[in-house]
Design a protein around this motif. Structure first.
Motif, PDB file in Angstrom:
ATOM      1  N   LEU A 166       0.794  -1.228   0.000  1.00  0.00           N
ATOM      2  CA  LEU A 166       0.000   0.000   0.000  1.00  0.00           C
ATOM      3  C   LEU A 166       0.827   1.279   0.000  1.00  0.00           C
ATOM      4  CD1 LEU A 166      -2.632  -1.139   2.672  1.00  0.00           C
ATOM      5  CD2 LEU A 166      -2.814  -1.298   0.170  1.00  0.00           C
ATOM      6  N   GLY A 167       2.137   1.157   0.206  1.00  0.00           N
ATOM      7  CA  GLY A 167       2.994   2.340   0.173  1.00  0.00           C
ATOM      8  C   GLY A 167       3.034   3.125   1.457  1.00  0.00           C
ATOM      9  N   THR A 168       2.553   2.550   2.549  1.00  0.00           N
ATOM     10  CA  THR A 168       2.586   3.250   3.834  1.00  0.00           C
ATOM     11  C   THR A 168       2.772   2.246   4.962  1.00  0.00           C
ATOM     12  OG1 THR A 168       1.377   4.736   5.342  1.00  0.00           O
ATOM     13  CG2 THR A 168       0.071   3.127   4.133  1.00  0.00           C
ATOM     14  N   ASN A 169       3.435   2.683   6.034  1.00  0.00           N
ATOM     15  CA  ASN A 169       3.507   1.848   7.238  1.00  0.00           C
ATOM     16  C   ASN A 169       2.615   2.398   8.340  1.00  0.00           C
ATOM     17  OD1 ASN A 169       4.869   4.104   8.110  1.00  0.00           O
ATOM     18  ND2 ASN A 169       6.710   3.033   8.796  1.00  0.00           N
ATOM     19  N   ASP A 170       1.778   3.366   7.996  1.00  0.00           N
ATOM     20  CA  ASP A 170       0.896   4.029   8.950  1.00  0.00           C
ATOM     21  C   ASP A 170      -0.393   3.220   9.077  1.00  0.00           C
ATOM     22  OD1 ASP A 170      -0.796   5.672  10.415  1.00  0.00           O
ATOM     23  OD2 ASP A 170      -0.154   7.512   9.420  1.00  0.00           O
ATOM     24  N   ALA A 171      -0.503   2.437  10.130  1.00  0.00           N
ATOM     25  CA  ALA A 171      -1.678   1.592  10.322  1.00  0.00           C
ATOM     26  C   ALA A 171      -2.947   2.413  10.483  1.00  0.00           C
ATOM     27  CB  ALA A 171      -1.474   0.688  11.538  1.00  0.00           C
ATOM     28  N   MET A 172      -2.823   3.617  11.035  1.00  0.00           N
ATOM     29  CA  MET A 172      -4.004   4.473  11.193  1.00  0.00           C
ATOM     30  C   MET A 172      -4.518   4.938   9.830  1.00  0.00           C
ATOM     31  SD  MET A 172      -4.528   7.757  13.701  1.00  0.00           S
ATOM     32  CE  MET A 172      -4.230   6.695  15.120  1.00  0.00           C
ATOM     33  N   GLU A 173      -3.594   5.233   8.911  1.00  0.00           N
ATOM     34  CA  GLU A 173      -4.000   5.608   7.558  1.00  0.00           C
ATOM     35  C   GLU A 173      -4.738   4.458   6.889  1.00  0.00           C
ATOM     36  OE1 GLU A 173      -2.075   6.981   3.244  1.00  0.00           O
ATOM     37  OE2 GLU A 173      -0.763   6.693   4.987  1.00  0.00           O
ATOM     38  N   VAL A 174      -4.240   3.235   7.083  1.00  0.00           N
ATOM     39  CA  VAL A 174      -4.905   2.067   6.508  1.00  0.00           C
ATOM     40  C   VAL A 174      -6.290   1.902   7.121  1.00  0.00           C
ATOM     41  CG1 VAL A 174      -4.777  -0.429   6.191  1.00  0.00           C
ATOM     42  CG2 VAL A 174      -2.689   0.945   6.062  1.00  0.00           C
TER      43      VAL A 174
END
Length: 291
Positions: free
Chosen positions: A186-194
């Motif tokens: 997904l291009g992010t490691n930000d679990a909150m963004e997911v």
């Protein structure tokens, strides 16, 4: 307060049982050389020692990430050149396990628990009567994928990638930890963004999100059968992602029939270190020596 110690944590070379260890020269040597692997936690004991020396007191670490209480049968991987290793969120897992035991009026040593730490790394641990007898290597290529780690990958394709000439050793290493999991998909490691994308109805992101929960549940099921023969008192979830109620519910939907699922969101490792330090100060436990 005039505490006579500073408590840190770190990754060390030699397998350690759970407990509190005095920082000594042997420990500092292994922390500097990072023989098990590089991680920010390797700095814990070194920083603690530096602060302690500046004020003339001792430094200690507590439940470092390489706490190793694994049963011999759990160390087998399939080839003797690649033994399974215990690298996990020992400090928080142990603290939450004891906290859960207290809430149900039991001792930690009386319960069979499966602990799930949900963070940048994910560890799923079998706590059998006070010992973590099996756990995935949460740092380096084992268990479920995470926001930034790939977890266990198919070995054949991984081998082919290593010898394809397309990637350097550093690039492969980053595939395993740093640029795997959510980052790769997904291009992010930000679990909150997911989490927010899933709430907004993004089906592509939701599939990856559910896949991670699926892999966590698969790890739980494996431990329930192998380490406990399905005799599990409770399953607990902790770590930063445990604040995501929907993610926790997905995991519970898979494993809830094994044992009750309890959620303890977040991680208070500074408090855990403080409590361990106070136990030494108060003479409740004796610090161990790292050799």
């Amino acid at each position: 307060n005039d505490l006579s110690m500073v408590v840190g944590r770190g990754g060390l070379l030699k397998p350690l049982t759970s407990g509190i260890y005095e920082v000594n020269e042997a420990m500092k040597r292994d922390l500097v050389n990072s023989p098990v692997g590089e991680h920010a936690c390797n700095l814990g004991g070194l920083i603690a020692d530096d602060i302690a020396q500046s004020v003339g007191v001792k430094a200690y670490i507590a439940d470092p990430v390489i706490v190793d209480e694994m049963e011999d049968v759990a160390r087998f991987s399939g080839h003797p050149a690649f033994p399974r290793m215990s690298v996990f969120h020992a400090l928080n897992q142990k603290m939450i396990a004891r906290q859960h035991a207290a809430t149900v009026g039991k001792k930690y040593e009386e319960l069979n628990l499966i602990g799930i730490h949900l963070g940048g790394g994910i560890s799923v641990a079998a706590h059998k009567k006070g010992r973590v007898v099996d756990v995935n290597n949460a740092l380096n290529g084992d268990g479920p994928f995470t926001p930034e780690r790939s977890g266990a990958l198919p070995s054949g394709p991984l081998m082919n990638a290593c010898f394809s000439g397309k990637y350097t050793k550093k690039e492969i290493d980053l595939m395993l930890k740093g640029q795997g999991g959510f980052v790769a998909y997904l291009g992010t490691n930000d679990a909150m963004e997911v989490e927010n994308q899933v709430k907004a109805g993004n089906k592509e992101w939701e599939l990856v999100y559910r896949a991670m929960a699926y892999q966590v549940a698969k790890e739980v099921g494996g431990l329930a059968a192998s380490a406990f023969s399905m005799d599990v008192d409770a399953i607990f979830l902790t770590g930063g992602m445990a604040y995501d109620k929907n993610f926790c519910k997905i995991i519970e939907s898979h494993v809830g029939k094994i044992a009750p699922v309890c959620v303890y969101p977040g991680e208070d490792e500074m408090m855990a270190l403080t409590l361990n330090g106070l136990m030494v100060l108060n003479g409740e436990v004796e610090a161990k020596i790292y050799e």
